[in-house]
Design a protein around this motif. Sequence first.
Motif, mmCIF file in Angstrom:
data_model
loop_
_atom_site.group_PDB
_atom_site.id
_atom_site.type_symbol
_atom_site.label_atom_id
_atom_site.label_comp_id
_atom_site.label_asym_id
_atom_site.label_seq_id
_atom_site.Cartn_x
_atom_site.Cartn_y
_atom_site.Cartn_z
ATOM 1 N N ARG A 43 0.784 -1.209 0.183
ATOM 2 C CA ARG A 43 0.053 0.069 -0.009
ATOM 3 C C ARG A 43 1.021 1.446 -0.004
ATOM 4 N NH1 ARG A 43 -2.909 -1.342 5.481
ATOM 5 N NH2 ARG A 43 -0.764 -1.827 5.696
ATOM 6 N N ARG A 70 -6.716 -5.611 -1.219
ATOM 7 C CA ARG A 70 -8.240 -5.686 -1.205
ATOM 8 C C ARG A 70 -8.904 -5.332 -2.618
ATOM 9 N NH1 ARG A 70 -8.229 -3.324 4.697
ATOM 10 N NH2 ARG A 70 -6.451 -2.132 3.786
ATOM 11 N N ALA A 97 -0.503 -9.129 4.668
ATOM 12 C CA ALA A 97 -1.406 -9.694 5.749
ATOM 13 C C ALA A 97 -1.483 -8.782 6.879
ATOM 14 C CB ALA A 97 -0.553 -10.925 6.338
ATOM 15 N N GLY A 98 -2.413 -8.604 7.550
ATOM 16 C CA GLY A 98 -2.758 -7.770 8.699
ATOM 17 C C GLY A 98 -3.037 -8.724 10.129
ATOM 18 N N ASN A 99 -2.443 -8.332 11.016
ATOM 19 C CA ASN A 99 -2.686 -9.084 12.357
ATOM 20 C C ASN A 99 -2.819 -8.005 13.506
ATOM 21 O OD1 ASN A 99 -3.009 -10.882 14.083
ATOM 22 N ND2 ASN A 99 -1.043 -12.096 14.072
ATOM 23 N N PHE A 100 -3.625 -8.241 14.282
ATOM 24 C CA PHE A 100 -3.510 -7.590 15.783
ATOM 25 C C PHE A 100 -4.265 -8.711 16.662
ATOM 26 C CE2 PHE A 100 -7.300 -6.154 13.336
ATOM 27 C CZ PHE A 100 -8.244 -6.671 13.809
ATOM 28 N N THR A 108 -14.912 -6.631 16.336
ATOM 29 C CA THR A 108 -16.065 -6.211 15.696
ATOM 30 C C THR A 108 -16.033 -6.969 14.396
ATOM 31 O OG1 THR A 108 -14.859 -4.445 14.414
ATOM 32 C CG2 THR A 108 -15.843 -4.035 16.836
ATOM 33 N N LYS A 110 -16.261 -5.547 11.598
ATOM 34 C CA LYS A 110 -15.532 -4.913 10.892
ATOM 35 C C LYS A 110 -13.953 -5.316 10.910
ATOM 36 C CE LYS A 110 -13.984 -0.305 9.291
ATOM 37 N NZ LYS A 110 -13.736 1.147 9.560
ATOM 38 N N GLY A 111 -13.601 -5.556 12.233
ATOM 39 C CA GLY A 111 -12.294 -6.175 12.389
ATOM 40 C C GLY A 111 -11.924 -7.520 11.805
ATOM 41 N N THR A 114 -11.849 -6.965 8.198
ATOM 42 C CA THR A 114 -10.566 -6.524 7.636
ATOM 43 C C THR A 114 -9.343 -7.388 7.370
ATOM 44 O OG1 THR A 114 -11.332 -4.494 8.791
ATOM 45 C CG2 THR A 114 -8.787 -4.867 8.219
ATOM 46 N N GLU A 195 7.498 -7.513 11.915
ATOM 47 C CA GLU A 195 6.295 -6.872 12.515
ATOM 48 C C GLU A 195 5.200 -7.964 13.093
ATOM 49 O OE1 GLU A 195 5.680 -3.641 12.710
ATOM 50 O OE2 GLU A 195 3.696 -3.935 13.681
ATOM 51 N N ARG A 199 3.992 -8.013 17.163
ATOM 52 C CA ARG A 199 2.681 -7.909 17.661
ATOM 53 C C ARG A 199 2.107 -8.835 18.376
ATOM 54 N NH1 ARG A 199 -0.901 -4.752 13.256
ATOM 55 N NH2 ARG A 199 0.710 -3.141 12.479
HETATM 56 N N1 COA Z 1 -7.788 -4.537 18.085
HETATM 57 C C1 COA Z 1 -9.289 -4.765 17.601
HETATM 58 N N2 COA Z 1 -9.706 -4.346 16.453
HETATM 59 C C2 COA Z 1 -8.952 -3.728 15.479
HETATM 60 C C3 COA Z 1 -7.551 -3.591 15.907
HETATM 61 C C4 COA Z 1 -7.203 -3.945 17.265
HETATM 62 N N3 COA Z 1 -5.850 -3.514 17.693
HETATM 63 N N4 COA Z 1 -6.879 -2.577 14.820
HETATM 64 C C5 COA Z 1 -7.649 -2.484 13.822
HETATM 65 N N5 COA Z 1 -9.049 -3.168 14.464
HETATM 66 C C6 COA Z 1 -10.340 -3.334 13.599
HETATM 67 C C7 COA Z 1 -11.282 -2.238 13.974
HETATM 68 O O1 COA Z 1 -12.639 -2.610 14.005
HETATM 69 C C8 COA Z 1 -10.819 -1.225 12.575
HETATM 70 O O2 COA Z 1 -12.138 -0.677 12.187
HETATM 71 P P1 COA Z 1 -12.592 0.952 13.312
HETATM 72 O O3 COA Z 1 -11.054 1.389 13.501
HETATM 73 O O4 COA Z 1 -13.471 1.591 12.443
HETATM 74 O O5 COA Z 1 -12.843 0.290 14.553
HETATM 75 C C9 COA Z 1 -10.679 -2.412 11.518
HETATM 76 O O6 COA Z 1 -10.094 -3.353 12.155
HETATM 77 C C10 COA Z 1 -10.058 -1.764 10.495
HETATM 78 O O7 COA Z 1 -8.827 -1.131 11.063
HETATM 79 P P2 COA Z 1 -8.034 -0.068 10.140
HETATM 80 O O8 COA Z 1 -6.660 0.671 10.932
HETATM 81 O O9 COA Z 1 -8.992 0.935 9.513
HETATM 82 O O10 COA Z 1 -7.610 -0.885 8.994
HETATM 83 P P3 COA Z 1 -6.553 -0.887 7.941
HETATM 84 O O11 COA Z 1 -6.953 -1.426 7.015
HETATM 85 O O12 COA Z 1 -5.800 0.700 7.825
HETATM 86 O O13 COA Z 1 -5.214 -1.553 8.480
HETATM 87 C C11 COA Z 1 -4.869 -3.552 9.991
HETATM 88 C C12 COA Z 1 -5.253 -3.023 8.663
HETATM 89 C C13 COA Z 1 -5.609 -3.271 11.137
HETATM 90 C C14 COA Z 1 -4.559 -5.007 9.933
HETATM 91 C C15 COA Z 1 -3.527 -2.879 10.343
HETATM 92 O O14 COA Z 1 -3.033 -3.231 11.647
HETATM 93 C C16 COA Z 1 -2.566 -3.104 9.251
HETATM 94 O O15 COA Z 1 -2.243 -2.455 8.438
HETATM 95 N N6 COA Z 1 -1.546 -4.182 9.283
HETATM 96 C C17 COA Z 1 -0.598 -4.508 8.374
HETATM 97 C C18 COA Z 1 0.877 -4.943 9.113
HETATM 98 C C19 COA Z 1 0.884 -6.251 9.957
HETATM 99 O O16 COA Z 1 -0.355 -6.380 10.489
HETATM 100 N N7 COA Z 1 1.761 -6.827 10.036
HETATM 101 C C20 COA Z 1 1.818 -8.219 10.413
HETATM 102 C C21 COA Z 1 1.718 -9.095 9.624
HETATM 103 S S1 COA Z 1 1.384 -10.775 10.294
#
Ligand code: COA
Length: 271
Positions: A43, A70, A97-100, A108, A110-111, A114, A195, A199
Amino acid sequence: MSTFQSDVLQGKVAFVAGGTSGINLEIARNYARLGARVAVMSRSQERVDRAIELIGAQGAQVMGIAADVRDYEAVSAAIESVVKTFGKLDIVVSGAAGNFVCPAEQLTAKGFKTVVDIDLNGTFHVLRAAFDHANSGCSMINISAPQSTESFWGQSHVAAAKAGIDMLTRSLAAEWGPRNIRVNAIVPGPIEGTEGMARLTPTPEMEKMITTSIALRRYGSTQDIADMATFLATNAANYVTGTIMYCDGGQVLSGGGAQHAFMEQLQKQPS
Ligand code: COA
Ligand code: NAP
């Protein structure tokens, strides 16, 4: 340093989705070192530019595109531009990938969506768009995770997405095998300095707990995963398709259930 012959990927063209950081960047760098022309996509334009600089410094031909996995149209346009520039497509890696960490009762809709959108739908987008341009002999490699088969606390969203990636890997391998397109997945164990692990194991105590769950008693390196991804990209893996390959130091042997107490502690850490 690579363990492979220095020209093993000479003449090949590789596309690495999520190839601007961590494990995927190391895979892209390794391919370039071994003679491939490499394209990376993620991105952030800033990250793309930095990856181009890093990979280009090795003397390789490299290009980069800023796009979100996406967005199918954007992924498709990115792959088209790679084929236009480099003329073909031999190796495709889907690793964005994304992770938290979030327990299911706090997650949620949405989470959940995502993470599934990035990891699982993103992987379908990358492979589906690549299929339209893939050469006979093309090797497609998905980056899965231990969560695909072992339950980790606070990881239901990642588990669902990565389990989907494993079955997508098998399904596409079966459907595209007759076209001589191979589709495999790698399951990395905990990889140092990434990363993903920052996390999941934010403190040294947690890192230690994880280490004792690994048969080889150490974290893996990004190079360990790059070597596995290189094997799958070479002719040495010509008869390998539909496999989910573990590169985890034997962590899977200890079972995911053992992780639950650990992950509960993680939730108690200040964010
Ligand atoms: N705990 C719970 N829910 C979470 C969260 C957390 N720590 N972080 C994000 N979310 C959920 C929320 O519902 C959020 O929506 P909201 O802010 O309106 O409530 C939704 O995810 C989307 O979050 P947003 O930050 O807007 O998404 P994004 O598309 O910008 O980013 C992520 C995606 C959240 C996965 C971000 O952490 C990312 O970009 N990660 C990439 C790097 C990564 O994860 N590396 C490890 C790979 S293993
Ligand atoms: P990382 O450093 O965070 O790398 C993720 C990459 O994906 C970045 O280049 C990021 O760049 C890109 N990305 C994220 N969301 C994207 C999106 N929506 N569209 C396009 N690109 C996107 O992660 P990592 O820790 O190295 O992990 C890499 C892979 O290995 C992941 O698939 C992960 O699940 C898997 N894995 C990691 C470990 C580990 O120990 N780290 C263990 C098992 C599995 P932008 O921010 O610019 O988009």
